[in-house]
Scaffold this motif. Structure first.
Motif, PDB file in Angstrom:
ATOM      1  N   ALA A 109      -6.043  -0.450   0.568  1.00 25.39           N
ATOM      2  CA  ALA A 109      -6.469  -1.665   1.273  1.00 25.39           C
ATOM      3  C   ALA A 109      -7.869  -2.086   0.847  1.00 25.39           C
ATOM      4  CB  ALA A 109      -6.408  -1.445   2.782  1.00 25.39           C
ATOM      5  N   TYR A 147       0.838  -1.186   0.000  1.00 24.60           N
ATOM      6  CA  TYR A 147       0.000   0.000   0.000  1.00 24.60           C
ATOM      7  C   TYR A 147       0.880   1.246   0.000  1.00 24.60           C
ATOM      8  CZ  TYR A 147       1.018  -0.394   4.989  1.00 24.60           C
ATOM      9  OH  TYR A 147       1.657  -0.515   6.189  1.00 24.60           O
ATOM     10  N   PHE A 179      -8.533 -11.027   7.287  1.00 27.05           N
ATOM     11  CA  PHE A 179      -7.606  -9.945   6.984  1.00 27.05           C
ATOM     12  C   PHE A 179      -6.539  -9.893   8.071  1.00 27.05           C
ATOM     13  CE2 PHE A 179     -11.459  -8.721   4.739  1.00 27.05           C
ATOM     14  CZ  PHE A 179     -10.948  -8.443   3.490  1.00 27.05           C
ATOM     15  N   GLY A 223      -0.520  -1.359   9.419  1.00 31.97           N
ATOM     16  CA  GLY A 223      -1.370  -2.171   8.549  1.00 31.97           C
ATOM     17  C   GLY A 223      -2.648  -2.618   9.236  1.00 31.97           C
ATOM     18  N   LEU A 237      -5.607  -0.626   8.104  1.00 33.25           N
ATOM     19  CA  LEU A 237      -5.905  -0.976   6.716  1.00 33.25           C
ATOM     20  C   LEU A 237      -6.687  -2.288   6.659  1.00 33.25           C
ATOM     21  CD1 LEU A 237      -2.480  -0.077   5.079  1.00 33.25           C
ATOM     22  CD2 LEU A 237      -4.389   1.406   5.676  1.00 33.25           C
ATOM     23  N   ALA A 238      -6.251  -3.272   7.440  1.00 33.00           N
ATOM     24  CA  ALA A 238      -6.972  -4.545   7.496  1.00 33.00           C
ATOM     25  C   ALA A 238      -8.381  -4.326   8.055  1.00 33.00           C
ATOM     26  CB  ALA A 238      -6.200  -5.553   8.349  1.00 33.00           C
ATOM     27  N   ALA A 296     -10.603  -2.843   5.382  1.00 32.61           N
ATOM     28  CA  ALA A 296     -10.953  -3.891   4.415  1.00 32.61           C
ATOM     29  C   ALA A 296     -12.084  -4.747   4.985  1.00 32.61           C
ATOM     30  CB  ALA A 296      -9.725  -4.745   4.097  1.00 32.61           C
ATOM     31  N   SER A 348      -3.586   5.100   1.672  1.00 39.57           N
ATOM     32  CA  SER A 348      -3.323   3.746   2.163  1.00 39.57           C
ATOM     33  C   SER A 348      -4.625   3.001   2.431  1.00 39.57           C
ATOM     34  CB  SER A 348      -2.483   3.793   3.442  1.00 39.57           C
ATOM     35  OG  SER A 348      -1.223   4.369   3.194  1.00 39.57           O
ATOM     36  N   GLY A 356      -3.066  -7.646   9.524  1.00 37.09           N
ATOM     37  CA  GLY A 356      -2.331  -6.392   9.470  1.00 37.09           C
ATOM     38  C   GLY A 356      -1.290  -6.324  10.566  1.00 37.09           C
TER      39      GLY A 356
END
Length: 190
Positions: free
Chosen positions: A27, A10, A45, A51, A54-55, A58, A23, A47
């Protein structure tokens, strides 16, 4: 039973002048690609550190297929009381913070699992962040949530050789307990 795995790159501040919003968009777009390829598959997911949000986003975008969320050294609070760095303005970003948007995940209608792994000596993401997120996840209606804390470990500890083996074993055991993992026979101890 096979599984598909994707590792998503990302936009980051360091490698592309990216922003938190870019970012998060990356994701969600990557998750949409995965959903198109695996229309009915349960999604997990994963991360690490930054992250984790981001997870989480998602997960929000694809709740119907969400089976679980696995986070390592997770940044879960992007408010001004939580984590801050060059991508987070001084006032924080509650609008992008997993801690402050957990109610949007609708955990009570089904039971996605949450597994978190964190070093007790993490000086980048305070251990209080995943502890608070775990409590909020459970308060939202899920009893399928665990935080595994590693004494004397700092941020990113799972990337080091010796702790990585322990984390892998702990991850496999937790996933097996949740019914999402069965160790292949050729890897099982004799």
């Amino acid at each position: 039973m096979g599984r598909a795995a994707y590792s998503v790159e990302y936009s980051t501040y360091e490698n592309s002048g990216g922003s938190l919003d870019a970012s998060l968009d990356d994701a969600v777009a990557a998750a949409a690609f995965i959903v198109r390829r695996h229309k009915r598959a349960p999604l997990v997911f994963v991360g690490h550190s930054a992250g984790a949000p981001l997870a989480f986003w998602a997960c929000l975008a694809h709740q119907a297929q969400l089976a679980g969320l696995i986070l390592f050294s997770p940044v879960t609070d992007l408010s001004n009381e939580g984590f801050g760095n060059r991508q987070i303005p001084p006032g924080g970003r509650k609008d992008a913070s997993p801690q402050h948007n957990l109610s949007r995940l609708h955990i009570g209608t089904r039971t996605p699992f949450l597994l978190m792994f964190h070093g007790a000596e993490d000086d980048t993401v305070p251990p209080s962040q995943p502890q608070k997120f775990l409590q909020s996840w459970q308060d939202a209606g899920s009893e399928v949530a665990r935080l595994i804390t590693y004494p004397d470990q700092k941020h990113g500890f799972q990337n080091l050789n010796a702790p990585r083996i322990t984390v892998q074993t702990d991850l496999e055991a937790a996933m097996a307990d949740l019914g999402h993992y069965r160790r292949p026979a050729f890897l099982a101890p004799a």
